[in-house]
Design a protein around this motif. Structure first.
Motif, PDB file in Angstrom:
ATOM      1  N   VAL A 128      63.071  21.552  35.212  1.00  0.00           N
ATOM      2  CA  VAL A 128      63.253  21.524  33.842  1.00  0.00           C
ATOM      3  C   VAL A 128      64.242  22.759  33.110  1.00  0.00           C
ATOM      4  CG1 VAL A 128      62.161  21.585  31.591  1.00  0.00           C
ATOM      5  CG2 VAL A 128      61.292  20.419  33.479  1.00  0.00           C
ATOM      6  N   ILE A 129      63.953  23.935  33.781  1.00  0.00           N
ATOM      7  CA  ILE A 129      64.657  24.992  33.319  1.00  0.00           C
ATOM      8  C   ILE A 129      66.171  24.886  33.719  1.00  0.00           C
ATOM      9  CG2 ILE A 129      65.232  27.661  33.737  1.00  0.00           C
ATOM     10  CD1 ILE A 129      62.017  27.768  34.393  1.00  0.00           C
ATOM     11  N   LYS A 130      66.418  24.279  34.945  1.00  0.00           N
ATOM     12  CA  LYS A 130      67.680  24.192  35.297  1.00  0.00           C
ATOM     13  C   LYS A 130      68.642  23.353  34.442  1.00  0.00           C
ATOM     14  CE  LYS A 130      67.257  25.528  40.230  1.00  0.00           C
ATOM     15  NZ  LYS A 130      67.273  24.957  41.670  1.00  0.00           N
ATOM     16  N   ARG A 131      67.852  22.297  34.007  1.00  0.00           N
ATOM     17  CA  ARG A 131      68.292  20.998  33.288  1.00  0.00           C
ATOM     18  C   ARG A 131      68.638  21.778  31.826  1.00  0.00           C
ATOM     19  NH1 ARG A 131      64.560  16.180  32.683  1.00  0.00           N
ATOM     20  NH2 ARG A 131      63.605  17.643  31.127  1.00  0.00           N
ATOM     21  N   GLU A 132      67.851  22.360  31.261  1.00  0.00           N
ATOM     22  CA  GLU A 132      68.038  22.910  30.000  1.00  0.00           C
ATOM     23  C   GLU A 132      69.211  23.941  29.942  1.00  0.00           C
ATOM     24  OE1 GLU A 132      64.024  24.721  28.939  1.00  0.00           O
ATOM     25  OE2 GLU A 132      63.262  22.584  28.224  1.00  0.00           O
ATOM     26  N   GLU A 133      69.283  24.754  31.120  1.00  0.00           N
ATOM     27  CA  GLU A 133      70.590  25.556  31.000  1.00  0.00           C
ATOM     28  C   GLU A 133      71.514  24.982  31.297  1.00  0.00           C
ATOM     29  OE1 GLU A 133      69.762  27.995  34.653  1.00  0.00           O
ATOM     30  OE2 GLU A 133      68.180  29.634  33.376  1.00  0.00           O
ATOM     31  N   LYS A 134      71.868  23.805  32.078  1.00  0.00           N
ATOM     32  CA  LYS A 134      73.143  23.031  32.204  1.00  0.00           C
ATOM     33  C   LYS A 134      73.279  22.429  30.827  1.00  0.00           C
ATOM     34  CE  LYS A 134      74.889  19.174  34.826  1.00  0.00           C
ATOM     35  NZ  LYS A 134      74.514  18.248  35.900  1.00  0.00           N
ATOM     36  N   ILE A 135      72.420  21.849  30.032  1.00  0.00           N
ATOM     37  CA  ILE A 135      72.750  21.342  28.734  1.00  0.00           C
ATOM     38  C   ILE A 135      73.099  22.501  27.757  1.00  0.00           C
ATOM     39  CG2 ILE A 135      71.592  20.514  26.658  1.00  0.00           C
ATOM     40  CD1 ILE A 135      69.771  18.898  28.630  1.00  0.00           C
ATOM     41  N   SER A 136      72.501  23.592  27.886  1.00  0.00           N
ATOM     42  CA  SER A 136      73.000  24.722  27.055  1.00  0.00           C
ATOM     43  C   SER A 136      74.292  25.206  27.492  1.00  0.00           C
ATOM     44  CB  SER A 136      71.990  25.736  27.346  1.00  0.00           C
ATOM     45  OG  SER A 136      72.409  27.058  26.521  1.00  0.00           O
ATOM     46  N   THR A 137      74.798  25.500  28.685  1.00  0.00           N
ATOM     47  CA  THR A 137      76.061  25.743  29.183  1.00  0.00           C
ATOM     48  C   THR A 137      77.069  24.811  28.807  1.00  0.00           C
ATOM     49  OG1 THR A 137      75.040  26.581  30.943  1.00  0.00           O
ATOM     50  CG2 THR A 137      77.457  26.152  31.099  1.00  0.00           C
ATOM     51  N   THR A 138      76.824  23.362  28.867  1.00  0.00           N
ATOM     52  CA  THR A 138      77.676  22.223  28.349  1.00  0.00           C
ATOM     53  C   THR A 138      77.957  22.519  26.933  1.00  0.00           C
ATOM     54  OG1 THR A 138      77.001  20.938  30.145  1.00  0.00           O
ATOM     55  CG2 THR A 138      78.066  19.852  28.313  1.00  0.00           C
ATOM     56  N   LEU A 139      76.693  22.863  26.098  1.00  0.00           N
ATOM     57  CA  LEU A 139      77.076  22.808  24.507  1.00  0.00           C
ATOM     58  C   LEU A 139      77.991  24.232  24.272  1.00  0.00           C
ATOM     59  CD1 LEU A 139      73.651  22.173  23.493  1.00  0.00           C
ATOM     60  CD2 LEU A 139      75.691  20.777  23.044  1.00  0.00           C
ATOM     61  N   GLU A 194      60.429   9.841  41.306  1.00  0.00           N
ATOM     62  CA  GLU A 194      61.478  10.428  40.492  1.00  0.00           C
ATOM     63  C   GLU A 194      61.701  11.856  40.890  1.00  0.00           C
ATOM     64  OE1 GLU A 194      65.135  10.591  38.817  1.00  0.00           O
ATOM     65  OE2 GLU A 194      64.083   8.722  39.018  1.00  0.00           O
ATOM     66  N   TRP A 195      60.475  12.477  40.817  1.00  0.00           N
ATOM     67  CA  TRP A 195      60.208  13.782  41.439  1.00  0.00           C
ATOM     68  C   TRP A 195      60.453  14.060  42.704  1.00  0.00           C
ATOM     69  CZ3 TRP A 195      55.303  15.603  38.255  1.00  0.00           C
ATOM     70  CH2 TRP A 195      55.730  15.739  36.991  1.00  0.00           C
ATOM     71  N   GLN A 196      60.026  12.883  43.629  1.00  0.00           N
ATOM     72  CA  GLN A 196      60.216  12.838  44.821  1.00  0.00           C
ATOM     73  C   GLN A 196      61.799  12.885  45.362  1.00  0.00           C
ATOM     74  OE1 GLN A 196      59.237   9.224  47.304  1.00  0.00           O
ATOM     75  NE2 GLN A 196      57.997  10.725  48.575  1.00  0.00           N
ATOM     76  N   LYS A 197      62.509  11.995  44.536  1.00  0.00           N
ATOM     77  CA  LYS A 197      63.672  12.090  44.735  1.00  0.00           C
ATOM     78  C   LYS A 197      64.589  13.289  44.715  1.00  0.00           C
ATOM     79  CE  LYS A 197      64.861   8.124  42.004  1.00  0.00           C
ATOM     80  NZ  LYS A 197      65.782   7.171  41.551  1.00  0.00           N
ATOM     81  N   LYS A 198      64.174  14.076  43.593  1.00  0.00           N
ATOM     82  CA  LYS A 198      64.560  15.142  43.301  1.00  0.00           C
ATOM     83  C   LYS A 198      64.258  16.368  43.995  1.00  0.00           C
ATOM     84  CE  LYS A 198      64.988  14.284  38.249  1.00  0.00           C
ATOM     85  NZ  LYS A 198      66.642  14.383  38.108  1.00  0.00           N
ATOM     86  N   GLY A 199      63.265  16.219  45.061  1.00  0.00           N
ATOM     87  CA  GLY A 199      62.738  16.926  46.022  1.00  0.00           C
ATOM     88  C   GLY A 199      61.743  17.914  45.510  1.00  0.00           C
ATOM     89  N   TYR A 200      60.999  17.484  44.355  1.00  0.00           N
ATOM     90  CA  TYR A 200      59.971  18.375  43.700  1.00  0.00           C
ATOM     91  C   TYR A 200      58.583  18.013  44.523  1.00  0.00           C
ATOM     92  CZ  TYR A 200      63.013  18.525  39.561  1.00  0.00           C
ATOM     93  OH  TYR A 200      63.923  18.772  38.793  1.00  0.00           O
ATOM     94  N   LYS A 201      57.948  19.275  45.082  1.00  0.00           N
ATOM     95  CA  LYS A 201      56.804  18.979  45.818  1.00  0.00           C
ATOM     96  C   LYS A 201      55.685  19.727  45.091  1.00  0.00           C
ATOM     97  CE  LYS A 201      59.165  18.612  50.182  1.00  0.00           C
ATOM     98  NZ  LYS A 201      59.518  19.433  51.562  1.00  0.00           N
ATOM     99  N   SER A 202      56.045  20.382  44.121  1.00  0.00           N
ATOM    100  CA  SER A 202      54.865  21.263  43.477  1.00  0.00           C
ATOM    101  C   SER A 202      54.990  21.444  41.929  1.00  0.00           C
ATOM    102  CB  SER A 202      54.518  22.593  43.908  1.00  0.00           C
ATOM    103  OG  SER A 202      55.848  23.274  43.601  1.00  0.00           O
ATOM    104  N   PRO A 203      54.234  21.727  41.099  1.00  0.00           N
ATOM    105  CA  PRO A 203      54.440  21.754  39.593  1.00  0.00           C
ATOM    106  C   PRO A 203      55.512  22.851  39.317  1.00  0.00           C
ATOM    107  CG  PRO A 203      52.212  21.777  39.948  1.00  0.00           C
ATOM    108  CD  PRO A 203      52.708  21.753  41.354  1.00  0.00           C
ATOM    109  N   LYS A 204      55.617  23.836  40.222  1.00  0.00           N
ATOM    110  CA  LYS A 204      56.634  25.000  40.220  1.00  0.00           C
ATOM    111  C   LYS A 204      57.776  24.489  40.553  1.00  0.00           C
ATOM    112  CE  LYS A 204      57.691  29.363  42.131  1.00  0.00           C
ATOM    113  NZ  LYS A 204      57.495  30.499  42.992  1.00  0.00           N
ATOM    114  N   ASP A 205      58.083  23.583  41.214  1.00  0.00           N
ATOM    115  CA  ASP A 205      59.295  22.817  41.410  1.00  0.00           C
ATOM    116  C   ASP A 205      59.909  21.982  40.186  1.00  0.00           C
ATOM    117  OD1 ASP A 205      59.489  24.022  44.187  1.00  0.00           O
ATOM    118  OD2 ASP A 205      58.835  21.962  44.926  1.00  0.00           O
TER     119      ASP A 205
END
Length: 209
Positions: free
Chosen positions: A187-198, A171-182
């Motif tokens: 996660v931060i982007k996803r949380e920001e997106k949820i927050s903005t939607t709310l 799943e991480w590979q599909k999202k292009g994640y290559k390191s724990p930092k990615d």
């Protein structure tokens, strides 16, 4: 790298012997390397080398040229206190080659530690099948730190299954994640997106009154 040798952080004889085998060095080449490592005066002084070793002049010069051609030694020019140019034999090329070997050994140790991390988190020895699966992740290009992050994620969710970790990794590979930092940034982007939607949602218009 040279400082490590000077301070004797690891044994010269052990690593030099390994490199001698890897490079298929002759006995004469090995002797000359040992001489330059131990000598205070590292100039190509044939008479001094003859007195300190069993090599004759012809052997010394031939062996020196052979080590130069194999890029194990180099000549370095410097000035003495009186401003005169002085040429000395440098063993830095040899140190660099041995340093590469040590780094490769450390990488192998990291892979062993990877398996130990799984056993520690699972609270049991891993099976030969599990060992192969973990090794396959590394061979397919998954970074070891990313695999450990997936392990952490699985344990956090109360799952100690390689199948579950395998799904996380792909799943991480599909999202292009290559390191724990990615992963953390995702996660931060996803949380920001949820927050903005709310916050963008017009709750007043969604009233039954």
């Amino acid at each position: 790298m040279k400082e490590l040798w000077i301070e004797k952080y690891f044994s010269l004889s052990t690593h030099l012997m390994k490199e001698a085998i890897n490079q298929h060095l002759s006995l004469e080449e090995f002797i000359l390397l040992i001489y330059f490592e131990d000598a205070i005066d590292k100039s190509l002084n044939v008479e001094m080398i003859k007195n300190a070793t069993t090599l004759n002049e012809a052997s010394i010069l031939n062996t020196f040229n052979s080590l130069m051609s194999k890029h194990l030694i180099d000549m370095k020019s410097s000035k003495d206190l009186e401003g005169r140019i002085k040429e000395e034999v440098s063993l830095i090329p040899l140190y660099n080659k041995i340093g590469d070997v040590i780094q490769e050994e450390e990488k192998k140790e990291e892979k062993i530690n990877l398996y130990e991390c799984f056993e520690k988190e699972f609270g049991r020895p891993i099976s030969s099948m599990e060992y192969e699966i973990i090794g396959a992740w590394v061979e397919k290009g998954f970074k070891e730190q990313l695999i450990l992050e997936a392990l952490k994620e699985a344990v956090y969710n109360g799952v100690t299954s390689l199948r579950y970790i395998d799904k996380i990794l792909y799943e991480w590979q599909k999202k292009g994640y290559k390191s724990p930092k990615d992963v953390k940034q995702g996660v931060i982007k996803r949380e920001e997106k949820i927050s903005t939607t709310l916050f963008d949602y017009n709750w007043l218009e969604d009233s039954d009154e």
